[in-house]
Scaffold this active site. Sequence first.
Site, mmCIF file in Angstrom:
data_model
loop_
_atom_site.group_PDB
_atom_site.id
_atom_site.type_symbol
_atom_site.label_atom_id
_atom_site.label_comp_id
_atom_site.label_asym_id
_atom_site.label_seq_id
_atom_site.Cartn_x
_atom_site.Cartn_y
_atom_site.Cartn_z
ATOM 1 N N LEU A 66 0.851 -1.178 0.000
ATOM 2 C CA LEU A 66 0.000 0.000 0.000
ATOM 3 C C LEU A 66 0.890 1.232 0.000
ATOM 4 O O LEU A 66 1.702 1.419 0.906
ATOM 5 C CB LEU A 66 -0.892 -0.017 1.245
ATOM 6 C CG LEU A 66 -2.243 0.687 1.200
ATOM 7 C CD1 LEU A 66 -3.131 0.103 0.106
ATOM 8 C CD2 LEU A 66 -2.934 0.571 2.552
ATOM 9 N N LEU A 68 0.844 4.864 0.602
ATOM 10 C CA LEU A 68 -0.037 5.880 1.177
ATOM 11 C C LEU A 68 0.179 7.270 0.601
ATOM 12 O O LEU A 68 -0.535 8.206 0.965
ATOM 13 C CB LEU A 68 0.130 5.907 2.699
ATOM 14 C CG LEU A 68 -0.363 4.652 3.425
ATOM 15 C CD1 LEU A 68 -0.112 4.762 4.922
ATOM 16 C CD2 LEU A 68 -1.842 4.421 3.149
ATOM 17 N N HIS A 133 17.655 6.855 17.105
ATOM 18 C CA HIS A 133 17.760 5.400 17.170
ATOM 19 C C HIS A 133 17.934 4.986 18.617
ATOM 20 O O HIS A 133 18.045 5.833 19.512
ATOM 21 C CB HIS A 133 18.918 4.901 16.303
ATOM 22 C CG HIS A 133 18.625 4.918 14.834
ATOM 23 N ND1 HIS A 133 17.640 4.141 14.269
ATOM 24 C CD2 HIS A 133 19.190 5.613 13.813
ATOM 25 C CE1 HIS A 133 17.597 4.355 12.959
ATOM 26 N NE2 HIS A 133 18.522 5.252 12.661
ATOM 27 N N ASP A 134 17.976 3.699 18.836
ATOM 28 C CA ASP A 134 18.055 3.141 20.181
ATOM 29 C C ASP A 134 19.111 3.842 21.035
ATOM 30 O O ASP A 134 18.860 4.194 22.187
ATOM 31 C CB ASP A 134 18.354 1.639 20.081
ATOM 32 C CG ASP A 134 18.512 0.977 21.434
ATOM 33 O OD1 ASP A 134 17.503 0.585 22.022
ATOM 34 O OD2 ASP A 134 19.660 0.865 21.913
ATOM 35 N N ASN A 136 20.306 6.817 20.914
ATOM 36 C CA ASN A 136 19.913 8.167 21.301
ATOM 37 C C ASN A 136 18.940 8.148 22.471
ATOM 38 O O ASN A 136 19.072 8.930 23.423
ATOM 39 C CB ASN A 136 19.272 8.888 20.117
ATOM 40 C CG ASN A 136 20.165 8.932 18.907
ATOM 41 O OD1 ASN A 136 19.828 8.373 17.877
ATOM 42 N ND2 ASN A 136 21.321 9.579 18.991
ATOM 43 N N TYR A 137 17.962 7.254 22.423
ATOM 44 C CA TYR A 137 16.978 7.186 23.498
ATOM 45 C C TYR A 137 17.624 6.702 24.801
ATOM 46 O O TYR A 137 17.321 7.212 25.879
ATOM 47 C CB TYR A 137 15.808 6.275 23.107
ATOM 48 C CG TYR A 137 15.328 6.482 21.700
ATOM 49 C CD1 TYR A 137 15.155 7.761 21.175
ATOM 50 C CD2 TYR A 137 15.072 5.395 20.853
ATOM 51 C CE1 TYR A 137 14.733 7.951 19.860
ATOM 52 C CE2 TYR A 137 14.648 5.581 19.550
ATOM 53 C CZ TYR A 137 14.495 6.851 19.055
ATOM 54 O OH TYR A 137 14.091 7.027 17.759
ATOM 55 N N ASP A 163 14.559 0.317 22.030
ATOM 56 C CA ASP A 163 13.724 -0.177 20.941
ATOM 57 C C ASP A 163 12.769 -1.274 21.400
ATOM 58 O O ASP A 163 11.568 -1.238 21.108
ATOM 59 C CB ASP A 163 14.597 -0.743 19.814
ATOM 60 C CG ASP A 163 15.224 0.332 18.943
ATOM 61 O OD1 ASP A 163 14.872 1.516 19.100
ATOM 62 O OD2 ASP A 163 16.067 -0.019 18.105
#
Length: 381
Positions: A66, A68, A133-134, A136-137, A163
């Site tokens: 699909l 979008l 990304h992981d 950074n968090y 993540d």
Amino acid sequence: MANPLLSGIRVLDLTRLLPGPFCSFYLAQLGAEVVKLEEPQGGDYARMLSPELFTLLNRGKKSVTLDLRQPQAVAVLKVMAAQADVLIESFRPGVMDKLGCGYHDLKLINPRLVYAALTGYGQTGPYKDRAGHDMNYCAYAGLLDQTGAAGGPPVLSNFQGADLAGGALTCALGILAAVIGARASGQGTMVDVGMLDGTLALQALSLATIRTLGGSAERGGDILSGGLANYSIYACADGKHVALAALEPKFFLNFCKAVDRPDLAALPLAPGADGAALRAALSALFKTRSRDEWEQLLAGRDCCVSGIYTPQEALDNPQVKARGLVRMEDGKPVSDLPIRFSDAAGTAGDCPALGADTADVLAGLGFDAAALAALHASGAI
């Protein structure tokens, strides 16, 4: 019995790469029908970047293409959302609104819909539009600062905590709670999960330390990150390592008896300089045997000592084998749902080829051959 747990729950999954697909993988394993919506050209980036990871995360799902960016595809999504229970997306905030299929658009079509947005920083706040990304968090949540040895720099883990735990599993929990609420009230909701939020919430020990000391511990200095000699990692004679986790005094006393070193029990179980004597003694002791020799000696002694295994070695662990956590499929390891139920079981299933289920799924929603042909011609599917 066949898995009844989420039977009848239809999930539309617009996510890609790791966090979102891991979230919907758990839902699929619990019995939900997960329809993975992918761009016609290439699909989920993970198909190309890491085919083996893609296979692990997308077993048991259906794939529908699909695009979008095409109005016709947005119209198709709205038809699908009208008959869905859950929609998961991981675009930056506002993207779905601009396409005309955000939460407020879709809830007009299906008030019972649970709309889950899994993003790095959530739908609000000054960071909401930032890429991340992981790492950074984990960095912003304080997790990365605390990962590493005392006196050394922060180090990366091979486990994507933000993540997978802060993001995917937190989102799955929110979705399940919202589905239960929608069944009772007839009203869905938007589930807003930021991976920074979820990771910070998992920092229970660090938050407790701040509450206790008024500030953070030094890297490698908290009670469960290496600050205590009786809860630490030690090198063995063969260069491999063991994890000594004799945190409670009773376990440490068992260890001292098992190694015939009652003198160690007299040394302080304390962090910092007060525990230096015990740490030095344990370092010297563990270097007298190989990792496997220590495991053999201490097995059954109730002292919380384990060898540190490579991921490959972990697959051969007798406990892992006994629980059936990983099975081999075409000579390659496959992990299934790690939850046991008394009267149900996780579902398996194959990984779908890109768009393999487009025709069947859309036909089930009332699209006839002419409509499908028109959608193909427009590039919508």
